[in-house]
Structures are given as C-alpha cells and as structure tokens.
Design a protein around this motif. Structure first.
Motif, PDB file in Angstrom:
ATOM      1  N   GLU A 116       0.656  -0.639  -0.032  1.00  0.00           N
ATOM      2  CA  GLU A 116       0.084   0.147  -0.173  1.00  0.00           C
ATOM      3  C   GLU A 116       0.472   0.796   0.143  1.00  0.00           C
ATOM      4  N   PHE A 117       2.190   1.456  -0.072  1.00  0.00           N
ATOM      5  CA  PHE A 117       2.864   2.445   1.093  1.00  0.00           C
ATOM      6  C   PHE A 117       3.893   2.133  -0.298  1.00  0.00           C
ATOM      7  N   ILE A 118       4.184   1.305  -1.387  1.00  0.00           N
ATOM      8  CA  ILE A 118       4.811   1.372  -1.964  1.00  0.00           C
ATOM      9  C   ILE A 118       3.794   2.312  -3.637  1.00  0.00           C
ATOM     10  N   GLU A 119       2.201   1.791  -3.298  1.00  0.00           N
ATOM     11  CA  GLU A 119       1.266   2.525  -4.360  1.00  0.00           C
ATOM     12  C   GLU A 119       1.110   3.281  -3.903  1.00  0.00           C
ATOM     13  N   VAL A 120       0.332   4.619  -2.709  1.00  0.00           N
ATOM     14  CA  VAL A 120       1.193   5.800  -2.518  1.00  0.00           C
ATOM     15  C   VAL A 120       2.149   6.542  -2.919  1.00  0.00           C
ATOM     16  N   PHE A 121       3.618   5.948  -3.156  1.00  0.00           N
ATOM     17  CA  PHE A 121       5.097   6.351  -3.228  1.00  0.00           C
ATOM     18  C   PHE A 121       4.530   6.868  -4.525  1.00  0.00           C
ATOM     19  N   VAL A 122       4.290   5.466  -5.380  1.00  0.00           N
ATOM     20  CA  VAL A 122       4.782   5.618  -6.469  1.00  0.00           C
ATOM     21  C   VAL A 122       2.982   7.014  -7.190  1.00  0.00           C
ATOM     22  N   LYS A 123       1.928   6.489  -7.321  1.00  0.00           N
ATOM     23  CA  LYS A 123       0.515   7.773  -7.063  1.00  0.00           C
ATOM     24  C   LYS A 123       1.512   9.106  -6.912  1.00  0.00           C
ATOM     25  N   CYS A 124       1.957   9.405  -5.617  1.00  0.00           N
ATOM     26  CA  CYS A 124       2.416  10.223  -5.834  1.00  0.00           C
ATOM     27  C   CYS A 124       3.901  11.185  -6.988  1.00  0.00           C
ATOM     28  N   ARG A 125       4.831  10.044  -7.208  1.00  0.00           N
ATOM     29  CA  ARG A 125       5.374  10.437  -7.932  1.00  0.00           C
ATOM     30  C   ARG A 125       6.985  10.572  -7.063  1.00  0.00           C
ATOM     31  N   GLY A 126       6.574  10.057  -5.810  1.00  0.00           N
ATOM     32  CA  GLY A 126       8.230   9.628  -5.308  1.00  0.00           C
ATOM     33  C   GLY A 126       8.350  11.079  -4.423  1.00  0.00           C
ATOM     34  N   ASN A 127       7.186  11.834  -4.490  1.00  0.00           N
ATOM     35  CA  ASN A 127       7.211  13.066  -3.640  1.00  0.00           C
ATOM     36  C   ASN A 127       7.344  13.205  -2.729  1.00  0.00           C
TER      37      ASN A 127
END
Length: 128
Positions: free
Chosen positions: A50-61
């Motif tokens: 789930e964290f990775i999904e949010v991280f990618v969605k936020c483009r690593g920002n």
C-alpha cells in the motif's frame, strides 16, 4: 463467480518465501504446473504494498506522501527504508545521507514553487 485472493508471499508456518506451483487461464482453461517465482513486490506485506502504491501515485514526492498518508517526513523515510530493505537492497543509514536528501527535497520543492524562499530557508535551518 470466481473469487481472486491475493497470494501470500511468505509461508504462515515457517516464514520462508512461497512459490507459485499452478497457474490457470479462466478463458481457455489452460493449466500450467511447475515452480514459479512471484515478483518481489508481491512478496511484500500488504502495508508495504500500500505504501509503494501511494509513493508511486505521488511520483516519489515525499511531501505528497506525507499529506496523503497523514504521516511525518521521518515516518515516510522509515517506511521507504523498510521497503528498500525488504526488497533485498542495502541503504545508507548515515545521518549525513538523510540530511542531504532532505536538503535536496526542500530545494526541489522551492524550485517547483511549492514553498516560498522564506519557507525553504526556515526548513533548511531545521535540517540537522
């Protein structure tokens, strides 16, 4: 009706990595049996996925990840470090590396116009 459950990556009995041994096609009913590895990300615990999904969605920002998950910068970094280690990579845990990354993120936010020069200066002073 076919129910698709997420396959676990870790054995609940001994804690070792599980392997996929059977694949099937719903359309043509083809079945493959053997020993297949799942992807590295599939073997992460659900909370890390789930964290990775949010991280990618936020483009690593990291700032956007902070906002979306409502967690602090250090918590985002710790979770990211946990994922990196779970994927089998080593991370530089030195304080100097963290400071450098934080400074780069502040300067990038300034460059993107997300913060004012005064706010950037204030944040840079707090980086220890």
């Amino acid at each position: 009706m076919i129910i698709n459950y997420q396959a676990p990556g870790i054995c609940p009995v001994c804690g070792k990595r599980l392997h996929i041994v059977k694949l099937s096609c719903d359309q043509c009913q083809t079945v493959l049996e053997g020993r297949f590895s799942s992807c590295k990300f599939c073997q992460l615990p659900p909370e890390q996925q789930e964290f990775i999904e949010v991280f990618v969605k936020c483009r690593g920002n990291i700032k956007d990840v902070e906002k979306e998950l409502r967690i602090s910068y250090p918590t985002v970094r710790n979770r990211l470090d946990g994922v990196i280690e779970s994927l089998g990579y080593q991370i530089d845990k030195s304080a100097a590396a963290d400071e450098k990354i934080r400074r780069q993120e502040i300067l990038a936010a300034l460059e993107r116009g997300e913060i004012t020069p005064d706010e950037a200066a204030r944040q840079l002073k707090t980086v220890k």
